[in-house]
Design a protein around this motif. Sequence first.
Motif, PDB file in Angstrom:
ATOM      1  N   PRO A  22       0.834  -1.207   0.000  1.00  0.00           N
ATOM      2  CA  PRO A  22       0.000   0.000   0.000  1.00  0.00           C
ATOM      3  C   PRO A  22       0.869   1.258   0.000  1.00  0.00           C
ATOM      4  N   ARG A  23       0.322   2.307  -0.530  1.00  0.00           N
ATOM      5  CA  ARG A  23       1.057   3.563  -0.614  1.00  0.00           C
ATOM      6  C   ARG A  23       1.335   4.091   0.783  1.00  0.00           C
ATOM      7  N   SER A  24       2.553   4.601   0.986  1.00  0.00           N
ATOM      8  CA  SER A  24       2.908   5.161   2.283  1.00  0.00           C
ATOM      9  C   SER A  24       2.384   6.584   2.433  1.00  0.00           C
ATOM     10  N   ASN A  25       2.079   7.233   1.338  1.00  0.00           N
ATOM     11  CA  ASN A  25       1.551   8.582   1.368  1.00  0.00           C
ATOM     12  C   ASN A  25       0.357   8.630   0.416  1.00  0.00           C
ATOM     13  N   PRO A  26      -0.767   9.154   0.869  1.00  0.00           N
ATOM     14  CA  PRO A  26      -1.957   9.140   0.009  1.00  0.00           C
ATOM     15  C   PRO A  26      -1.900  10.109  -1.158  1.00  0.00           C
ATOM     16  N   TYR A  27      -0.932  11.030  -1.170  1.00  0.00           N
ATOM     17  CA  TYR A  27      -0.865  12.030  -2.226  1.00  0.00           C
ATOM     18  C   TYR A  27       0.081  11.593  -3.329  1.00  0.00           C
ATOM     19  N   ASP A  28      -0.167  12.076  -4.553  1.00  0.00           N
ATOM     20  CA  ASP A  28       0.772  11.806  -5.630  1.00  0.00           C
ATOM     21  C   ASP A  28       1.976  12.728  -5.480  1.00  0.00           C
ATOM     22  N   ARG A  29       3.035  12.464  -6.231  1.00  0.00           N
ATOM     23  CA  ARG A  29       4.323  13.125  -6.018  1.00  0.00           C
ATOM     24  C   ARG A  29       4.281  14.645  -6.172  1.00  0.00           C
ATOM     25  N   PRO A  30       3.617  15.210  -7.182  1.00  0.00           N
ATOM     26  CA  PRO A  30       3.591  16.684  -7.280  1.00  0.00           C
ATOM     27  C   PRO A  30       2.921  17.349  -6.078  1.00  0.00           C
ATOM     28  N   VAL A  31       1.872  16.738  -5.551  1.00  0.00           N
ATOM     29  CA  VAL A  31       1.200  17.303  -4.376  1.00  0.00           C
ATOM     30  C   VAL A  31       2.122  17.200  -3.163  1.00  0.00           C
ATOM     31  N   GLN A  32       2.830  16.068  -3.026  1.00  0.00           N
ATOM     32  CA  GLN A  32       3.771  15.903  -1.913  1.00  0.00           C
ATOM     33  C   GLN A  32       4.851  16.975  -1.944  1.00  0.00           C
ATOM     34  N   THR A  33       5.433  17.215  -3.109  1.00  0.00           N
ATOM     35  CA  THR A  33       6.510  18.209  -3.192  1.00  0.00           C
ATOM     36  C   THR A  33       5.995  19.611  -2.898  1.00  0.00           C
ATOM     37  N   ARG A  34       4.784  19.935  -3.375  1.00  0.00           N
ATOM     38  CA  ARG A  34       4.204  21.246  -3.105  1.00  0.00           C
ATOM     39  C   ARG A  34       3.977  21.438  -1.603  1.00  0.00           C
ATOM     40  N   MET A  35       3.470  20.404  -0.938  1.00  0.00           N
ATOM     41  CA  MET A  35       3.234  20.475   0.504  1.00  0.00           C
ATOM     42  C   MET A  35       4.557  20.558   1.268  1.00  0.00           C
ATOM     43  N   ASN A  36       5.554  19.773   0.850  1.00  0.00           N
ATOM     44  CA  ASN A  36       6.853  19.796   1.526  1.00  0.00           C
ATOM     45  C   ASN A  36       7.528  21.153   1.401  1.00  0.00           C
ATOM     46  N   LYS A  37       7.417  21.770   0.229  1.00  0.00           N
ATOM     47  CA  LYS A  37       8.012  23.090   0.041  1.00  0.00           C
ATOM     48  C   LYS A  37       7.325  24.125   0.924  1.00  0.00           C
ATOM     49  N   ARG A  38       6.003  24.018   1.034  1.00  0.00           N
ATOM     50  CA  ARG A  38       5.264  24.961   1.882  1.00  0.00           C
ATOM     51  C   ARG A  38       5.681  24.803   3.339  1.00  0.00           C
ATOM     52  N   VAL A  39       5.802  23.556   3.797  1.00  0.00           N
ATOM     53  CA  VAL A  39       6.220  23.309   5.175  1.00  0.00           C
ATOM     54  C   VAL A  39       7.643  23.825   5.403  1.00  0.00           C
ATOM     55  N   GLN A  40       8.534  23.627   4.417  1.00  0.00           N
ATOM     56  CA  GLN A  40       9.903  24.116   4.542  1.00  0.00           C
ATOM     57  C   GLN A  40       9.940  25.638   4.629  1.00  0.00           C
ATOM     58  N   ARG A  41       9.122  26.320   3.815  1.00  0.00           N
ATOM     59  CA  ARG A  41       9.071  27.782   3.872  1.00  0.00           C
ATOM     60  C   ARG A  41       8.583  28.258   5.235  1.00  0.00           C
ATOM     61  N   LEU A  42       7.576  27.604   5.786  1.00  0.00           N
ATOM     62  CA  LEU A  42       7.069  27.981   7.105  1.00  0.00           C
ATOM     63  C   LEU A  42       8.112  27.724   8.191  1.00  0.00           C
ATOM     64  N   ARG A  43       8.832  26.608   8.072  1.00  0.00           N
ATOM     65  CA  ARG A  43       9.878  26.288   9.046  1.00  0.00           C
ATOM     66  C   ARG A  43      11.000  27.326   8.984  1.00  0.00           C
ATOM     67  N   ASP A  44      11.398  27.724   7.780  1.00  0.00           N
ATOM     68  CA  ASP A  44      12.434  28.743   7.622  1.00  0.00           C
ATOM     69  C   ASP A  44      11.956  30.095   8.159  1.00  0.00           C
ATOM     70  N   LYS A  45      10.707  30.414   7.898  1.00  0.00           N
ATOM     71  CA  LYS A  45      10.156  31.682   8.377  1.00  0.00           C
ATOM     72  C   LYS A  45      10.140  31.720   9.905  1.00  0.00           C
ATOM     73  N   ALA A  46       9.803  30.609  10.532  1.00  0.00           N
ATOM     74  CA  ALA A  46       9.801  30.533  11.996  1.00  0.00           C
ATOM     75  C   ALA A  46      11.211  30.704  12.561  1.00  0.00           C
TER      76      ALA A  46
END
Length: 89
Positions: A22-46
């Motif tokens: 079974p898939r370890s992540n329910p999202y397809d790869r482009p959605v995963q990368t978009r979400m990861n980049k957003r989280v990284q930007r928020l982490r850097d901003k913090a």
Amino acid sequence: MSVQPEDRTTIDMFAPNRPGRPRSNPYDRPVQTRMNKRVQRLRDKARGLHRLEVKLDSAMIDRLDEVAGQLNLSRADVIEQALRHWLHL
């Protein structure tokens, strides 16, 4: 009713069953990368960090990589140290 790629709770009843692990992540790869980049930007901003994009000559990048390898630092760390030294910070 349309299927949203970010929807984790709704099971897609019309999707065919696929064999295998079974898939370890329910999202397809482009959605995963978009979400990861957003989280990284928020982490850097913090952390108080800001993005900066600079275009440099390839010879300068090669030399920068050499220095980073000698100092066992990342390219960004070398640039940050050089700017701190140059700006007397």
